[in-house]
Design a protein around this motif. Structure first.
Motif, PDB file in Angstrom:
ATOM      1  N   ARG A 208       0.833  -1.195   0.000  1.00 47.22           N
ATOM      2  CA  ARG A 208       0.000   0.000   0.000  1.00 47.22           C
ATOM      3  C   ARG A 208       0.884   1.268   0.000  1.00 47.22           C
ATOM      4  O   ARG A 208       0.618   2.233  -0.710  1.00 47.22           O
ATOM      5  CB  ARG A 208      -0.917  -0.035   1.237  1.00 47.22           C
ATOM      6  CG  ARG A 208      -1.818   1.167   1.421  1.00 47.22           C
ATOM      7  CD  ARG A 208      -2.762   1.283   0.242  1.00 47.22           C
ATOM      8  NE  ARG A 208      -3.171   2.660   0.052  1.00 47.22           N
ATOM      9  CZ  ARG A 208      -4.411   3.096   0.151  1.00 47.22           C
ATOM     10  NH1 ARG A 208      -5.383   2.255   0.390  1.00 47.22           N
ATOM     11  NH2 ARG A 208      -4.698   4.361  -0.027  1.00 47.22           N
ATOM     12  N   GLU A 209       1.957   1.221   0.815  1.00 48.67           N
ATOM     13  CA  GLU A 209       2.861   2.378   0.913  1.00 48.67           C
ATOM     14  C   GLU A 209       3.560   2.610  -0.432  1.00 48.67           C
ATOM     15  O   GLU A 209       3.692   3.744  -0.890  1.00 48.67           O
ATOM     16  CB  GLU A 209       3.931   2.160   2.003  1.00 48.67           C
ATOM     17  CG  GLU A 209       3.417   2.184   3.432  1.00 48.67           C
ATOM     18  CD  GLU A 209       2.536   0.986   3.777  1.00 48.67           C
ATOM     19  OE1 GLU A 209       2.767  -0.122   3.235  1.00 48.67           O
ATOM     20  OE2 GLU A 209       1.588   1.163   4.569  1.00 48.67           O
ATOM     21  N   GLU A 210       4.009   1.521  -1.059  1.00 48.55           N
ATOM     22  CA  GLU A 210       4.666   1.653  -2.366  1.00 48.55           C
ATOM     23  C   GLU A 210       3.680   2.191  -3.407  1.00 48.55           C
ATOM     24  O   GLU A 210       4.035   3.022  -4.251  1.00 48.55           O
ATOM     25  CB  GLU A 210       5.220   0.300  -2.822  1.00 48.55           C
ATOM     26  CG  GLU A 210       6.434  -0.148  -2.036  1.00 48.55           C
ATOM     27  CD  GLU A 210       6.780  -1.625  -2.250  1.00 48.55           C
ATOM     28  OE1 GLU A 210       7.894  -2.019  -1.898  1.00 48.55           O
ATOM     29  OE2 GLU A 210       5.921  -2.391  -2.746  1.00 48.55           O
ATOM     30  N   PHE A 211       2.455   1.719  -3.332  1.00 50.81           N
ATOM     31  CA  PHE A 211       1.423   2.176  -4.271  1.00 50.81           C
ATOM     32  C   PHE A 211       1.198   3.686  -4.112  1.00 50.81           C
ATOM     33  O   PHE A 211       1.167   4.425  -5.103  1.00 50.81           O
ATOM     34  CB  PHE A 211       0.119   1.407  -4.027  1.00 50.81           C
ATOM     35  CG  PHE A 211      -0.997   1.822  -4.930  1.00 50.81           C
ATOM     36  CD1 PHE A 211      -1.025   1.448  -6.266  1.00 50.81           C
ATOM     37  CD2 PHE A 211      -2.042   2.613  -4.441  1.00 50.81           C
ATOM     38  CE1 PHE A 211      -2.064   1.848  -7.102  1.00 50.81           C
ATOM     39  CE2 PHE A 211      -3.080   3.013  -5.271  1.00 50.81           C
ATOM     40  CZ  PHE A 211      -3.091   2.629  -6.609  1.00 50.81           C
ATOM     41  N   ASP A 212       1.080   4.131  -2.854  1.00 48.00           N
ATOM     42  CA  ASP A 212       0.877   5.568  -2.608  1.00 48.00           C
ATOM     43  C   ASP A 212       2.050   6.380  -3.162  1.00 48.00           C
ATOM     44  O   ASP A 212       1.865   7.436  -3.760  1.00 48.00           O
ATOM     45  CB  ASP A 212       0.730   5.844  -1.103  1.00 48.00           C
ATOM     46  CG  ASP A 212      -0.603   5.327  -0.562  1.00 48.00           C
ATOM     47  OD1 ASP A 212      -1.494   5.027  -1.385  1.00 48.00           O
ATOM     48  OD2 ASP A 212      -0.738   5.204   0.669  1.00 48.00           O
ATOM     49  N   ARG A 213       3.257   5.867  -2.965  1.00 44.30           N
ATOM     50  CA  ARG A 213       4.457   6.548  -3.476  1.00 44.30           C
ATOM     51  C   ARG A 213       4.455   6.568  -5.011  1.00 44.30           C
ATOM     52  O   ARG A 213       4.800   7.579  -5.641  1.00 44.30           O
ATOM     53  CB  ARG A 213       5.708   5.838  -2.936  1.00 44.30           C
ATOM     54  CG  ARG A 213       7.020   6.364  -3.425  1.00 44.30           C
ATOM     55  CD  ARG A 213       7.395   7.691  -2.780  1.00 44.30           C
ATOM     56  NE  ARG A 213       8.585   8.267  -3.396  1.00 44.30           N
ATOM     57  CZ  ARG A 213       8.630   9.464  -3.972  1.00 44.30           C
ATOM     58  NH1 ARG A 213       7.573  10.245  -4.013  1.00 44.30           N
ATOM     59  NH2 ARG A 213       9.758   9.914  -4.493  1.00 44.30           N
ATOM     60  N   ALA A 214       4.039   5.443  -5.605  1.00 47.52           N
ATOM     61  CA  ALA A 214       3.977   5.369  -7.076  1.00 47.52           C
ATOM     62  C   ALA A 214       2.984   6.396  -7.618  1.00 47.52           C
ATOM     63  O   ALA A 214       3.266   7.084  -8.613  1.00 47.52           O
ATOM     64  CB  ALA A 214       3.601   3.951  -7.513  1.00 47.52           C
ATOM     65  N   ILE A 215       1.839   6.524  -6.966  1.00 45.25           N
ATOM     66  CA  ILE A 215       0.828   7.498  -7.419  1.00 45.25           C
ATOM     67  C   ILE A 215       1.390   8.919  -7.309  1.00 45.25           C
ATOM     68  O   ILE A 215       1.266   9.722  -8.238  1.00 45.25           O
ATOM     69  CB  ILE A 215      -0.473   7.390  -6.567  1.00 45.25           C
ATOM     70  CG1 ILE A 215      -1.105   6.008  -6.727  1.00 45.25           C
ATOM     71  CG2 ILE A 215      -1.470   8.503  -6.909  1.00 45.25           C
ATOM     72  CD1 ILE A 215      -1.720   5.749  -8.069  1.00 45.25           C
ATOM     73  N   GLU A 216       2.044   9.177  -6.176  1.00 42.64           N
ATOM     74  CA  GLU A 216       2.616  10.511  -5.952  1.00 42.64           C
ATOM     75  C   GLU A 216       3.649  10.837  -7.045  1.00 42.64           C
ATOM     76  O   GLU A 216       3.644  11.916  -7.633  1.00 42.64           O
ATOM     77  CB  GLU A 216       3.292  10.487  -4.578  1.00 42.64           C
ATOM     78  CG  GLU A 216       3.761  11.817  -4.048  1.00 42.64           C
ATOM     79  CD  GLU A 216       4.577  11.627  -2.760  1.00 42.64           C
ATOM     80  OE1 GLU A 216       5.120  12.603  -2.292  1.00 42.64           O
ATOM     81  OE2 GLU A 216       4.681  10.485  -2.248  1.00 42.64           O
ATOM     82  N   MET A 217       4.500   9.855  -7.357  1.00 46.20           N
ATOM     83  CA  MET A 217       5.521  10.056  -8.393  1.00 46.20           C
ATOM     84  C   MET A 217       4.883  10.245  -9.767  1.00 46.20           C
ATOM     85  O   MET A 217       5.296  11.119 -10.538  1.00 46.20           O
ATOM     86  CB  MET A 217       6.408   8.811  -8.485  1.00 46.20           C
ATOM     87  CG  MET A 217       7.630   8.874  -7.661  1.00 46.20           C
ATOM     88  SD  MET A 217       8.632   7.452  -8.192  1.00 46.20           S
ATOM     89  CE  MET A 217       9.858   7.513  -6.933  1.00 46.20           C
ATOM     90  N   ALA A 218       3.886   9.420 -10.081  1.00 45.16           N
ATOM     91  CA  ALA A 218       3.249   9.502 -11.404  1.00 45.16           C
ATOM     92  C   ALA A 218       2.515  10.829 -11.558  1.00 45.16           C
ATOM     93  O   ALA A 218       2.558  11.443 -12.636  1.00 45.16           O
ATOM     94  CB  ALA A 218       2.306   8.322 -11.612  1.00 45.16           C
ATOM     95  N   VAL A 219       1.865  11.304 -10.490  1.00 48.65           N
ATOM     96  CA  VAL A 219       1.185  12.610 -10.562  1.00 48.65           C
ATOM     97  C   VAL A 219       2.223  13.705 -10.817  1.00 48.65           C
ATOM     98  O   VAL A 219       2.019  14.589 -11.661  1.00 48.65           O
ATOM     99  CB  VAL A 219       0.360  12.887  -9.269  1.00 48.65           C
ATOM    100  CG1 VAL A 219      -0.088  14.342  -9.211  1.00 48.65           C
ATOM    101  CG2 VAL A 219      -0.852  11.958  -9.193  1.00 48.65           C
ATOM    102  N   GLY A 220       3.373  13.619 -10.135  1.00 45.57           N
ATOM    103  CA  GLY A 220       4.453  14.593 -10.349  1.00 45.57           C
ATOM    104  C   GLY A 220       4.940  14.558 -11.798  1.00 45.57           C
ATOM    105  O   GLY A 220       5.131  15.601 -12.430  1.00 45.57           O
ATOM    106  N   GLY A 221       5.118  13.346 -12.320  1.00 45.99           N
ATOM    107  CA  GLY A 221       5.560  13.176 -13.710  1.00 45.99           C
ATOM    108  C   GLY A 221       4.531  13.747 -14.678  1.00 45.99           C
ATOM    109  O   GLY A 221       4.883  14.409 -15.669  1.00 45.99           O
ATOM    110  N   CYS A 222       3.243  13.512 -14.397  1.00 41.93           N
ATOM    111  CA  CYS A 222       2.172  14.035 -15.261  1.00 41.93           C
ATOM    112  C   CYS A 222       2.214  15.560 -15.290  1.00 41.93           C
ATOM    113  O   CYS A 222       2.006  16.172 -16.341  1.00 41.93           O
ATOM    114  CB  CYS A 222       0.802  13.576 -14.752  1.00 41.93           C
ATOM    115  SG  CYS A 222       0.429  11.864 -15.141  1.00 41.93           S
ATOM    116  N   LYS A 223       2.492  16.164 -14.143  1.00 44.79           N
ATOM    117  CA  LYS A 223       2.518  17.640 -14.104  1.00 44.79           C
ATOM    118  C   LYS A 223       3.674  18.181 -14.948  1.00 44.79           C
ATOM    119  O   LYS A 223       3.524  19.206 -15.623  1.00 44.79           O
ATOM    120  CB  LYS A 223       2.633  18.123 -12.658  1.00 44.79           C
ATOM    121  CG  LYS A 223       1.323  17.932 -11.897  1.00 44.79           C
ATOM    122  CD  LYS A 223       1.440  18.446 -10.486  1.00 44.79           C
ATOM    123  CE  LYS A 223       0.108  18.281  -9.766  1.00 44.79           C
ATOM    124  NZ  LYS A 223       0.245  18.488  -8.323  1.00 44.79           N
TER     125      LYS A 223
END
Ligand code: ADP
Length: 249
Positions: A208-223
């Motif tokens: 779950r923690e890795e998933f949250d980190r992945a989402i955070e990173m992907a959102v940053g990349g999208c921006k």
């Protein structure tokens, strides 16, 4: 996504095989308005991925039974060329391309003001010329620039980027080796102005923690990608980047 290999995907200094850190995406190139005969178009490179998107519409929807009297429908065709991968890919539609076409159209329906065009169809074609993991994200990124280039009214444009896990590390924008031998891949697309998630898939396993980190990173990349999408559209519509129609037949 086998999850194990003898290849070292992330070294002891945290460097990836293509020299990136965990939070870095691959080099990006975006060009809007590359095709004369489509209503809108875009060419995108993300690392070794090369993608062309073309848009037609809004135009009368055929076949007519698909028409919606209250809004336009968005039809998408994602196609991976036979020569886009190392071993020749069997040409034509397969289950994977049907799935990617569907999720791409659904993501774009969230931003296109379809209610303005009852009974119409907006047709999006995505051609993967060269593939190296992350093509659904590159395709969606290109498609939304092509829609903007076609002048189709939208709430926003949609950037898409994956994050995932390889060698036990959460990484942004997996390349082919990381995708093949890593443990998870999470493609994501957002509407930047609202941070609404319009595409989210997951292949593999992570905590779950890795998933949250992945989402955070992907959102940053999208921006970051969003800024490059807007730059491409600005270049297209500034005087210096003005389209030269002189070779039009
Ligand atoms: P995405 O390209 O969005 O990451 P997948 O995870 O399904 O989608 O595919 C990962 C990568 O695997 C692709 O980018 C491509 O390089 C490769 N690939 C996908 N389908 C095929 C195929 N039919 N033949 C050869 N390689 C493929």
């Amino acid at each position: 996504m086998s999850g194990h290999s003898d290849i070292v995907l992330v070294d002891e200094k945290g460097m990836r095989i293509d020299g990136r850190t965990a939070e870095e995406h691959r080099a990006v190139k975006i060009e809007a308005g590359v095709l004369k005969n489509a209503d809108g178009s875009a060419y995108v490179e993300i690392g070794k991925n090369k993608v062309l998107a073309a848009v037609y519409g809004p135009r009368e929807c055929h076949p007519r039974h698909l028409q919606n009297p209250t809004k336009a429908i968005v039809q998408c065709k994602y196609n991976m060329e036979a020569y886009s991968v190392g071993d020749r890919k069997r040409p034509g539609t397969d289950r994977r391309s049907i799935e990617i076409s569907k999720i791409t159209a659904e993501a774009l329906e969230n931003v296109i003001l379809t209610g303005l065009f009852p009974r119409a169809s907006i047709d999006v074609y995505i051609e993967i010329l060269q593939a190296n993991a992350g093509t659904r994200c590159a395709g969606l990124t290109a498609a939304s620039v092509a829609l903007a280039d076609a002048g189709i009214p939208m709430k926003d444009i949609v950037p898409a980027m994956a994050a995932g896990k390889a060698d036990g590390h959460v990484l942004l924008d997996l390349n082919k080796e990381e995708d093949n031998y890593g443990q998870a891949d999470v493609p994501l697309a957002i509407v930047p102005s609202t941070e609404e998630i319009v595409l989210l898939q997951m292949d593999g396993n992570m905590t779950r923690e890795e998933f949250d980190r992945a989402i955070e990173m992907a959102v940053g990349g999208c921006k970051e990608l969003y800024a490059l999408q807007k730059d491409a559209l600005k270049r297209r519509y500034t005087v210096d980047g003005e389209e030269d129609d002189s070779d039009e037949q």
